[in-house]
Design a protein around this motif. Structure first.
Motif, short mmCIF file in Angstrom:
data_model
loop_
_atom_site.label_atom_id
_atom_site.label_comp_id
_atom_site.label_asym_id
_atom_site.label_seq_id
_atom_site.Cartn_x
_atom_site.Cartn_y
_atom_site.Cartn_z
N HIS A 165 93.56 -54.47 38.00
CA HIS A 165 94.95 -54.04 37.87
C HIS A 165 94.99 -52.67 37.21
O HIS A 165 94.35 -52.46 36.18
CB HIS A 165 95.74 -55.04 37.03
N ASP A 166 95.72 -51.76 37.80
CA ASP A 166 95.89 -50.43 37.22
C ASP A 166 97.09 -50.46 36.28
O ASP A 166 98.24 -50.38 36.70
CB ASP A 166 96.09 -49.37 38.32
N TYR A 167 96.78 -50.60 34.99
CA TYR A 167 97.80 -50.62 33.94
C TYR A 167 98.44 -49.25 33.86
O TYR A 167 97.76 -48.23 33.84
CB TYR A 167 97.12 -51.01 32.62
N LYS A 168 99.78 -49.23 33.82
CA LYS A 168 100.56 -47.98 33.76
C LYS A 168 100.16 -47.05 34.89
O LYS A 168 99.93 -45.86 34.69
CB LYS A 168 100.42 -47.31 32.41
N THR A 225 92.21 -49.10 34.28
CA THR A 225 91.96 -50.24 35.14
C THR A 225 91.48 -51.41 34.29
O THR A 225 90.59 -51.26 33.47
CB THR A 225 90.91 -49.89 36.21
N PHE A 226 92.12 -52.56 34.50
CA PHE A 226 91.76 -53.78 33.77
C PHE A 226 91.32 -54.84 34.76
O PHE A 226 91.85 -54.94 35.87
CB PHE A 226 92.95 -54.32 32.97
N ILE A 240 98.98 -57.35 29.70
CA ILE A 240 97.96 -56.48 29.11
C ILE A 240 98.44 -55.95 27.76
O ILE A 240 97.69 -55.94 26.78
CB ILE A 240 97.59 -55.34 30.07
N GLU A 241 99.68 -55.54 27.69
CA GLU A 241 100.24 -55.07 26.41
C GLU A 241 100.22 -56.17 25.37
O GLU A 241 99.90 -55.93 24.21
CB GLU A 241 101.66 -54.55 26.62
N THR A 243 103.56 -55.93 39.17
CA THR A 243 102.89 -54.88 38.40
C THR A 243 103.42 -54.84 36.97
O THR A 243 102.64 -54.77 36.01
CB THR A 243 103.08 -53.50 39.08
N GLU A 261 87.94 -54.21 28.20
CA GLU A 261 88.64 -54.27 29.48
C GLU A 261 88.09 -55.38 30.36
O GLU A 261 88.79 -55.91 31.20
CB GLU A 261 88.54 -52.94 30.22
N ASP A 307 101.36 -55.57 33.51
CA ASP A 307 101.40 -54.59 32.43
C ASP A 307 101.83 -55.24 31.11
O ASP A 307 101.25 -54.99 30.06
CB ASP A 307 102.34 -53.42 32.76
N GLU A 329 97.05 -44.36 32.49
CA GLU A 329 96.55 -45.36 33.44
C GLU A 329 95.12 -45.77 33.10
O GLU A 329 94.27 -44.94 32.83
CB GLU A 329 96.59 -44.80 34.87
#
Length: 186
Positions: free
Chosen positions: A8-11, A19-20, A156-157, A149, A175, A153, A17
């Motif tokens: 997943h591309d965070y932000k 990747t996670f 992840i936050e 998305t 990550e 996000d 940005e």
């Protein structure tokens, strides 16, 4: 029970940005798994509740599943195993509600696929419905894809940017750690 992984591309599209690696667990609602489900609830960073729009009982069970996940499988501390919005108010776990089989729900006239579920409103959760015949419902750039998305996000936050965490610094090793689980409801 099944496990799914995705990058997943965070932000995405911003200077921040990253990747996670996201790991999701599909925790089935079968009673045969009832005693083992709770082991998956310990480090939940987000919850995706999936229900069948053509089956009223599936939607009604969302409260039970949410109570079980929030209370890590120990439903006796909740009101008869039901979700209580007041108890949930202090818990800030991102939630997504996904209705599936929208095409069948229209055929059965069970529920309008555009109606918002009460559980989603009470939790402040995003929600969308999927029609298995319409790939465009989840295609990149669609409203539903944007909701997903934003959900990832937020998860992840919650994992990396909450109070007492690592103050927003994410290392490449971190990550790759397992940090996200989901609940699937039939």
């Amino acid at each position: 029970m099944e496990m799914y992984r995705k990058l997943h591309d965070y932000k995405a599209g911003t200077p921040g940005e990253k990747t996670f690696f996201v790991e999701m667990w599909d925790i089935g609602g079968s009673t045969s798994h009832q005693n083992s489900r709770s082991i998956f609830y310990n480090s939940v960073q987000g919850i995706i509740l999936v229900h069948d729009l053509s089956n009223r009982k599936s939607h009604q069970n969302l409260r039970k599943w949410l109570a079980e996940v929030i209370n890590r499988g120990n439903t006796r501390d909740f009101c008869n195993g039901d979700y209580d919005s007041e108890v949930f108010a202090g818990i800030q776990i991102p939630i997504m509600v996904v209705g599936c089989k929208a095409d069948q729900a229209l055929n059965l006239r069970e529920k309008s696929p555009t109606a918002r579920s009460s559980i989603a409103e009470e939790c402040g959760a995003d929600e969308f419905n999927l029609d298995c015949h319409q790939v465009k419902h989840i295609s990149p750039g669609s409203t539903n894809a944007v909701k997903l998305t934003k959900f990832f996000d937020k998860a992840i936050e919650r994992r990396y940017h909450r109070e007492g965490g690592n103050q927003g610094h994410i290392t490449p090793t971190m990550e790759r750690k397992r940090f996200f689980k989901t609940s699937h409801v039939d």
